[in-house]
Scaffold this motif. Structure first.
Motif, PDB file in Angstrom:
ATOM      1  N   HIS A   1      -4.011   8.588  -0.501  1.00 19.72           N
ATOM      2  CA  HIS A   1      -4.802   9.032   0.656  1.00 19.72           C
ATOM      3  C   HIS A   1      -6.025   8.134   0.848  1.00 19.72           C
ATOM      4  CE1 HIS A   1      -6.366  11.797   3.656  1.00 19.72           C
ATOM      5  NE2 HIS A   1      -7.520  11.829   3.012  1.00 19.72           N
TER       6      HIS A   1
ATOM      7  N   ARG B   1      -8.072   1.823   7.046  1.00 17.13           N
ATOM      8  CA  ARG B   1      -8.618   2.139   8.368  1.00 17.13           C
ATOM      9  C   ARG B   1     -10.028   1.574   8.521  1.00 17.13           C
ATOM     10  NH1 ARG B   1      -9.414   7.991   8.456  1.00 17.13           N
ATOM     11  NH2 ARG B   1     -11.376   7.356   7.473  1.00 17.13           N
TER      12      ARG B   1
ATOM     13  N   TYR C   1      -5.204   4.760   2.481  1.00 16.65           N
ATOM     14  CA  TYR C   1      -5.077   4.843   3.939  1.00 16.65           C
ATOM     15  C   TYR C   1      -6.451   4.824   4.607  1.00 16.65           C
ATOM     16  CZ  TYR C   1      -0.150   6.100   3.259  1.00 16.65           C
ATOM     17  OH  TYR C   1       1.190   6.097   2.917  1.00 16.65           O
TER      18      TYR C   1
ATOM     19  N   TYR D   1       0.799  -1.227   0.000  1.00 18.81           N
ATOM     20  CA  TYR D   1       0.000   0.000   0.000  1.00 18.81           C
ATOM     21  C   TYR D   1       0.831   1.276   0.000  1.00 18.81           C
ATOM     22  CZ  TYR D   1      -3.652  -3.379   0.734  1.00 18.81           C
ATOM     23  OH  TYR D   1      -4.485  -4.461   0.575  1.00 18.81           O
TER      24      TYR D   1
END
Length: 297
Positions: A283, A290, A286, A174
């Motif tokens: 972005h 999460r 991420y 990632y």
């Protein structure tokens, strides 16, 4: 009669029943009739829409739906008509992310849009993989081919990390690799089609690459030779992808028709837009990581 019984048995084994089973058998028989009579078309790139829709995609859907349990977000950002460029991260040792994106686009868009994918030279050099790739909508990753597809109003997909992304080690998961020289951005600017950032979570875990046997890769003429927890230790079984949980998010379209004349030939504009697409994907990755509860659930 024997054929119909065989098709019904295969459909039942796949979990179909009732009207759904009858429709599946009817579609298969209609497909076979078209193949026998030659009542189908193949475009100048070698794309066979009939084969893709009735053979390739149905074979991929169990993997998409049941094995990876793909969850799609932002499908409304994919244009219903006209040309557009989907730009996605690339990973997984086994490059299944492009195929799962193709299934996602076809499944989640009204009218079941086809995704025409741009691939590396090595894909088309393979005597087996190359013809199948062309038949299912892939073509060489060149500006010329991209321009022709855009001019026909096609939805085009590109994975600019290439083998650097697919062949990276698991410890670098990632973390986006370099996006090349921005050729995909220049092509979109010339055609004035929107760019849709696409972020894929889940592919990194299907075959975690612990090391690259580079000498063996060079000997075999491959970009990398992966050493994973299962391959080559388990032989062919080691190539079976692990059932990771996938999330695919299509971001808001980025306009390219407001950059002015000559933007495609301006390195500063191309770099700025390429970097913007890359940062958007990174972005979003991420955020998706999460949101995902675990690697496999």
């Amino acid at each position: 009669m024997v054929l119909i019984k065989g098709l019904r048995a295969a459909g039942a084994a796949a979990g179909l029943a009732g009207d759904e089973l009858d429709e599946s058998v009817a579609r298969t028989l209609a497909f076979l009739r078209r193949r026998i009579t030659g009542d189908y078309t193949v475009d100048e790139f070698g794309y066979d829409g009939d084969f893709t829709e009735h053979v390739a995609l149905p074979l991929l859907r169990p993997l998409y739906r049941d094995w990876f349990r793909v969850e799609v977000r932002g499908a409304e950002n994919i244009p219903l008509h006209g040309g557009a460029l989907i730009v996605a991260n690339h990973s997984g040792t086994i490059a299944l992310d492009s195929l799962m994106t193709q299934v996602a686009v076809h499944t989640e868009t009204p009218g079941n849009r086809a995704l025409r994918m741009l691939g590396a030279d090595l894909v088309f050099a393979s005597p087996v993989m190359g013809p199948i790739a062309r038949k299912t909508g892939s073509t060489l990753a060149t500006s010329a081919d991209a321009q022709r597809l855009f001019s026909e109003g096609q939805l085009v997909g590109v994975w600019p990390e290439g083998f650097k992304g697919v062949g990276k080690l698991y410890k670098d998961r990632y973390r986006l690799q370099r996006f090349g020289r921005g050729g995909f951005v220049a092509a979109a600017l010339r055609a004035e089609v929107p760019i849709i950032p696409c972020s894929i979570v889940g592919a990194e875990e299907i075959a975690p690459m612990l090391a690259n046997a580079a000498p063996l890769a060079r000997l075999l003429g491959l970009p990398y030779f992966p050493l994973t927890p299962t391959f080559p230790w388990l032989g062919p079984l080691g190539m079976v992808p692990l059932p990771s949980k996938w999330l695919i998010e299509f971001g808001a379209p980025i306009r390219t028709d407001d950059r002015g004349e000559g933007a495609a030939d301006d390195p500063a504009v191309v770099f700025e837009l390429s970097d913007r697409v890359r940062e958007t994907i990174q972005h979003t990755l991420y955020n998706l990581l999460r949101d995902r509860r675990s690697v496999f659930f």
